[in-house]
Design a protein around this motif. Structure first.
Motif, mmCIF file in Angstrom:
data_model
loop_
_atom_site.group_PDB
_atom_site.id
_atom_site.type_symbol
_atom_site.label_atom_id
_atom_site.label_comp_id
_atom_site.label_asym_id
_atom_site.label_seq_id
_atom_site.Cartn_x
_atom_site.Cartn_y
_atom_site.Cartn_z
ATOM 1 N N GLU A 122 1.024 -1.004 -0.056
ATOM 2 C CA GLU A 122 -0.155 -0.087 0.070
ATOM 3 C C GLU A 122 0.987 1.338 0.015
ATOM 4 O O GLU A 122 1.930 1.352 0.694
ATOM 5 N N PRO A 123 0.554 2.440 -0.837
ATOM 6 C CA PRO A 123 1.343 3.578 -0.643
ATOM 7 C C PRO A 123 1.200 4.231 0.652
ATOM 8 O O PRO A 123 0.270 4.321 1.139
ATOM 9 N N ALA A 133 -8.868 17.896 1.166
ATOM 10 C CA ALA A 133 -8.067 17.581 -0.171
ATOM 11 C C ALA A 133 -7.057 16.570 0.002
ATOM 12 O O ALA A 133 -7.032 15.802 -0.932
ATOM 13 N N TYR A 134 -6.512 16.371 1.241
ATOM 14 C CA TYR A 134 -5.227 15.505 1.199
ATOM 15 C C TYR A 134 -6.152 13.708 1.450
ATOM 16 O O TYR A 134 -5.700 13.051 0.630
ATOM 17 N N THR A 135 -7.248 13.803 1.770
ATOM 18 C CA THR A 135 -8.139 12.570 1.978
ATOM 19 C C THR A 135 -8.405 12.081 0.440
ATOM 20 O O THR A 135 -8.421 11.109 0.219
ATOM 21 N N ALA A 136 -9.159 13.194 -0.283
ATOM 22 C CA ALA A 136 -9.504 12.945 -1.727
ATOM 23 C C ALA A 136 -8.579 12.505 -2.520
ATOM 24 O O ALA A 136 -8.391 11.506 -3.322
ATOM 25 N N ARG A 152 -5.211 5.730 -4.014
ATOM 26 C CA ARG A 152 -5.445 4.124 -3.587
ATOM 27 C C ARG A 152 -6.144 3.622 -4.836
ATOM 28 O O ARG A 152 -6.120 2.606 -5.200
ATOM 29 N N GLY A 153 -7.401 4.508 -5.328
ATOM 30 C CA GLY A 153 -7.984 3.729 -6.203
ATOM 31 C C GLY A 153 -7.291 3.496 -7.673
ATOM 32 O O GLY A 153 -7.407 2.427 -8.391
#
Length: 443
Positions: free
Chosen positions: A6-7, A62-65, A71-72
């Motif tokens: 995972e990144p 913004a960070y979460t998006a 991840r997507g």
């Protein structure tokens, strides 16, 4: 398959993160007339902490998006690789199963084709045997007509030769044998025709199965050749289903196995029937040959008997003719002797008559008188004896003539019987086929 790491999310500057975005807060200041005048504008303003909290919230969102999008993307990339590998594997596995299926279809197709060729060859052999039966049946017509003609000819024999002799018994036996053989050949022809029909029906079943497998092989071979670069592939959503009447691999293989098994059974029955036909024709030919020899032997023996009887009768006839000649000569001699004795008697009678005219004492019973009387008596006795002998001879001659007529009639009867048996019957039997088995091969 190992999942990619995972990144890690990027590090952002620390700032107080509000638990939630704050709403506009109204200040609690003493009211003034001036404040009252500005109350409507001051309600839309934020406090400085509120402003910081709001900026932090926007940054967090913004960070979460961005983190979710990254991840997507990683998941999409992994899914693409996994889907590509899985599709490649699935297509390869499907191609391998289709290839295996092609081998199975090819195996049964070859087995069916082999069975079709063998059954067709066996059917042709059986048809040839059936043709032999038909020719053999046709060949029995001549012997049967010969036997019937012999029996009819022998009905024209004259009594007392019109008897149930050994020849007639053998001819009746031969006629019964030929009728039995003809009936057997007819039944066997029907049996062969039925077997040929069964062979052809089973061959047709195998051909239909073989034809379906050839078509299926071509379809599956075409399916093996499909790939993602093919230009004639398209969506067929309605084909993704199992047909209700579809067979299973087990029932599919069992169907061809049953067809081949039934074909083998019919082929075996055909082989056995061909062997039976060979035996029937051979045995029938042998039986006819033996019976023909028995009839010919009976004819030869009877003709020899007739010749002997005719020869004996002819010898007796020759003797009777000689006896008749001797008897006729004897009768002539007897008649001449009687005439001679009558002449002597006339002389004696005349002498006695003339001597009876002697005069007086001259009419004497002298020795000549006694001698003449004795002569007359002796001649009379001899004449009577000669006349009786003449009558006996004439009766004997009559009996000899009757015997001659009987002998001539018997000789004529024997000659007629010999002509019928030797010339008509045995001469006609030359047309009798020598070998029924050989006749079954003639065109």
């Amino acid at each position: 398959m190992a999942q990619p790491d995972e990144p890690h999310p990027p590090v952002v500057p620390s700032c107080p993160l509000p638990s939630k975005t704050c709403d506009v807060v109204l200040t609690e200041r003493p009211r003034s007339c001036c404040g009252m005048a500005m109350a409507g504008l001051r309600t839309a303003k934020y406090h400085l902490p509120e402003w910081h909290r709001r900026n932090a919230g926007v940054c967090y969102e913004a960070y979460t998006a961005g983190e979710q999008a990254e991840r997507g993307r990683a998941e999409a990339k992994h899914l693409v690789k996994h889907a590509a590998a899985s599709a490649q594997r699935a297509q390869g596995y499907s191609k391998a199963t289709l290839g295996q299926r092609l081998q199975d279809i090819h195996f049964w197709r070859v087995e069916l084709q082999k069975e079709i060729m063998e059954l067709d060859a066996e059917t042709n052999l059986l048809a040839a045997q059936k043709l032999r039966l038909e020719r053999a049946l046709d060949a029995t017509e001549v012997p049967y007509s010969v036997v019937i003609d012999n029996l009819e000819c022998r009905e024209r024999r004259q009594p007392p030769d019109l008897v149930i002799d050994e020849v007639e018994k053998q001819l009746m036996k031969e006629a019964d044998l030929i009728r039995d053989i003809r009936d057997l050949l007819k039944r066997t022809i029907i049996q062969a025709a039925t077997q040929i029909r069964s062979n052809r029906i089973q061959k047709e079943n195998c051909e239909l199965d073989w034809s379906d497998k050839v078509e299926t092989y071509n379809i599956d071979d075409k399916c093996v050749g499909y790939c993602t670069d093919s230009t004639d592939v398209q969506y067929h959503p309605s084909s993704v289903k199992f047909e209700e009447n579809a067979s299973t691999p087990k029932s599919w293989a069992q169907f061809s196995h049953d067809n081949i098994s039934r074909a083998e059974q019919e082929k075996l029955a055909s082989v056995q029937l061909r062997s039976l036909i060979n035996n029937i024709i051979h045995d029938a030919s042998e039986d006819l040959r033996m019976q023909r020899a028995a009839v010919n032997e009976a004819f030869d023996s009877h003709c020899r008997e007739l010749d002997d009887a005719k020869l004996r009768l002819e010898n007796h006839l020759q003797q009777i003719l000689k006896d008749i000649g001797d008897e006729e000569a004897n009768i002539v001699n007897l008649k001449k002797a009687i005439r001679d004795k009558e002449a002597f008697l006339k002389v004696a009678h005349t002498r006695l008559y003339d001597r009876s005219s002697r005069p007086n004492v001259e009419l004497c019973r002298d020795e000549p008188q006694f001698r003449l009387v004795n002569e007359v008596e002796e001649l009379t006795v001899f004449l009577e004896a000669l006349k009786r002998k003449l009558m006996e001879s004439e009766q004997n001659l009559k009996n000899l003539e009757e015997t001659r007529m009987k002998l001539e009639k018997e000789i004529a009867v024997k000659a007629n019987s010999i002509f019928i048996d030797r010339q008509k019957c045995m001469g006609y039997r030359v047309r009798y086929p020598v070998d029924l088995e050989v006749a079954s091969y003639k065109q």
